[in-house]
Design a protein around this motif. Structure first.
Motif: not given
Length: 553
Positions: A188-213
């Motif tokens: 939500k800042g300036n277009p910048d692929w180096e700083n605007n990212y989601f990176q997952m190197d471990g852990g467990t993520v569970d996403i449900r019941d969302v109305q968006g992405d």
């Protein structure tokens, strides 16, 4: 003298370490909260109103730790500062019922978020206010620690960061229990692929019941799955993994379920790049897509993308939806892989299961290069979701058409049925036999019947097995050397075009209409091609009329 200076140095280092690791405690207790600042923490002040806490930090040299614990159903934390810090969640249950985020970090620096070992932390915001998320970071959070974090976004996103979000190898569990918009959002800042990212190197993520992405990397953002496990379910007009530039999967386990219409499992506005890991996508929404390389030519920060690259790992896509008619009246098929530009496969294994007549396994607008790796397509005209059943059995099968062994299954499908429900389909990777997994939610023995389908003629046929087949959980029937023979008759009664068991004027009308329409398919081919010329013409019509007029001739 050396001993004295050594002692002094050790004492100085110990003091510095203690000073750098000073811990501020924020403790919630129902309608109230307390803040404890130790003497070695400088430049930190706070205000408390009920259970709503505001912390102001002026330090620009010391990284302090803030420990959050306790519970409140009407509390919050707002952090203001200009230097990196550590936030430790030590069994925090916090809901902001007043309006605003549960935790709002207005610091544009790196925040180390520790999920304390053995802790369960639950955050939720209010449906009132103007907050971007229940857990918001102006900067970039880095999650670690083996605890659990549960987040619900009642106004917009559940977790949002203006820059990147990282999950370290030691991260425990992050559960998005619901969100009005995205589950996890970065950018939500300036277009910048180096700083605007989601990176997952471990852990467990569970996403449900969302109305968006599920996870959305905005502003030319990227998604990088290197390890760990992520499971996401999305509904209508949403995407499980969406990036403005690149979605990269190098490792880990990715499980995506697309239940809504006009949605995607993975969408990248430039490139979807899968080089490792295990990816599974189930698409049940009409007109939805498993993997989409989206190409934009105007009105976007990312132009001329649309690429899908498969260079490793295993990918399995189950496509079960029907077509979807969009607002422009365009009919969009349910698709496994869609590349608006090129598809390149250099390694790895991909299985696409396309169930139903309105599914499309692969759709490539540009160059389609499958020269390396393995991309298998399994099609059936019947809808069946293997994940809907609890029990299964295995059959080794071959198919015979009109007494002849079928050796090319590229245009054939065979299905297993219990009653009218399709509960299995043949997968033929070997020319000598195929494997059918027949499924049920009952352990009772049930009769299994069969149908075949010919994609060239668009006709389905009842078929019979060379032995009685009843469902028996975990059973294995037949073998590669002694497969179950499933046979059917494709031609039936010559002249019986509509397969109603009779030859009459209706069959003649169908043949004439077929010829006059200049149809290019062979829908009525098996029984309408009376003279065996591999086409349907006026000669066949004449022969059918003669059969009607001279039934015994």
């Amino acid at each position: 003298m050396k001993t004295f200076f050594a002692t002094l140095l050790i004492a100085s280092l110990a003091f510095t370490s203690l000073h750098a690791q000073g811990t501020v405690k924020v403790i919630y207790d129902g309608p109230t909260a307390s803040v404890i600042i130790p003497d070695d923490v400088k430049g930190v002040t706070y205000t408390v109103s009920g259970a709503h806490v505001v912390i102001n930090s002026t330090t620009i040299t010391q990284e302090y730790t803030y420990s959050l614990s306790g519970a409140s159903d009407n509390g919050s934390l707002t952090f203001n500062g200009n230097y990196k810090f550590t936030m430790s969640l030590d069994g925090l249950q916090l809901t902001n019922a007043k309006g605003g985020a549960a935790i709002d970090v207005e610091c544009g620096k790196r925040v180390s978020v520790i999920l304390s070992d053995g802790s369960t932390n639950t955050l939720a915001d209010s449906p009132l206010g103007a907050q971007k998320a229940a857990l918001y970071f102006k900067g970039h959070p880095e999650f670690k620690g083996s605890g659990t974090l549960n987040v619900t976004g009642n106004l917009k996103h559940a977790i949002c960061a203006k820059e990147y979000i990282e999950l370290k190898k030691t991260t425990g569990f992050i559960n998005i229990l619901g969100a009005v918009s995205d589950g996890i959002h970065c950018g939500k800042g300036n277009p910048d692929w180096e700083n605007n990212y989601f990176q997952m190197d471990g852990g467990t993520v569970d996403i449900r019941d969302v109305q968006g992405d599920g996870i959305d990397a905005d502003d030319y953002g990227t998604i990088r799955i290197n390890d760990g496990a992520v499971s996401i379910t999305v509904g209508h007009a949403a995407t499980a993994l969406k990036a403005d530039s690149i979605v990269s999967i190098k490792g880990g386990v990715v499980n995506l379920a697309v239940t809504g219409d006009d949605s995607e499992g993975i969408r990248a506005r430039h490139t979807v790049d899968i080089t490792g890991g295990q990816t599974s996508i189930i698409v049940t929404g009409n007109g939805s897509t498993g993997i989409k390389g989206k190409r934009y030519t105007a009105g976007s920060t990312v132009l001329n993308g649309g690429f899908v690259n498969i260079g490793g790992g295993t990918t399995e896509i189950h496509v079960l939806g029907d077509a979807f008619v969009n607002e422009e009246g365009i009919k969009i098929p349910c698709t496994g892989i869609r590349a608006d530009a090129d598809l390149s496969m250099t390694n790895g294994e991909v299985d696409v299961y396309a169930m139903g007549l309105e599914t499309l396994p692969v759709d490539v607008a540009g160059n389609d290069d499958r020269s390396r790796g393995t991309l298998r397509i399994i099609r059936t005209p019947w809808h069946t979701n293997a994940f809907d059943y609890q029990y299964d059995m295995t059959l080794y099968v071959v198919v015979e058409a009109d007494g002849q062994r079928v050796d090319d299954y590229s245009t054939k499908a065979v299905g297993a049925f219990i009653g009218e429900e399709c509960v299995g389909y043949g997968v033929f990777e070997d020319t000598n036999y195929g494997i059918m997994r027949v499924r049920s939610n009952s352990t009772e023995q049930q009769e299994v019947t069969f149908k075949t389908y010919d994609y060239n003629t668009a006709l389905a046929f009842d078929a019979t097995a060379d032995r009685d087949i009843t469902f028996n959980p975990s059973a294995s029937i037949g073998s590669p050397s002694d497969p179950v023979v499933i046979g059917y008759t494709s031609r039936g009664l010559l002249g019986d075009v509509n397969l109603d068991g009779m030859i009459n004027i209706t069959d003649v009308s169908l043949m004439v209409n077929y010829i006059l329409s200049h149809a290019t398919d062979h829908f009525y081919f098996p029984n309408a091609d009376i003279d065996g010329s591999n086409t349907v013409n006026i000669t066949d019509v004449t022969l059918v009329i003669n059969i009607i007029l001279n039934p015994g001739g």
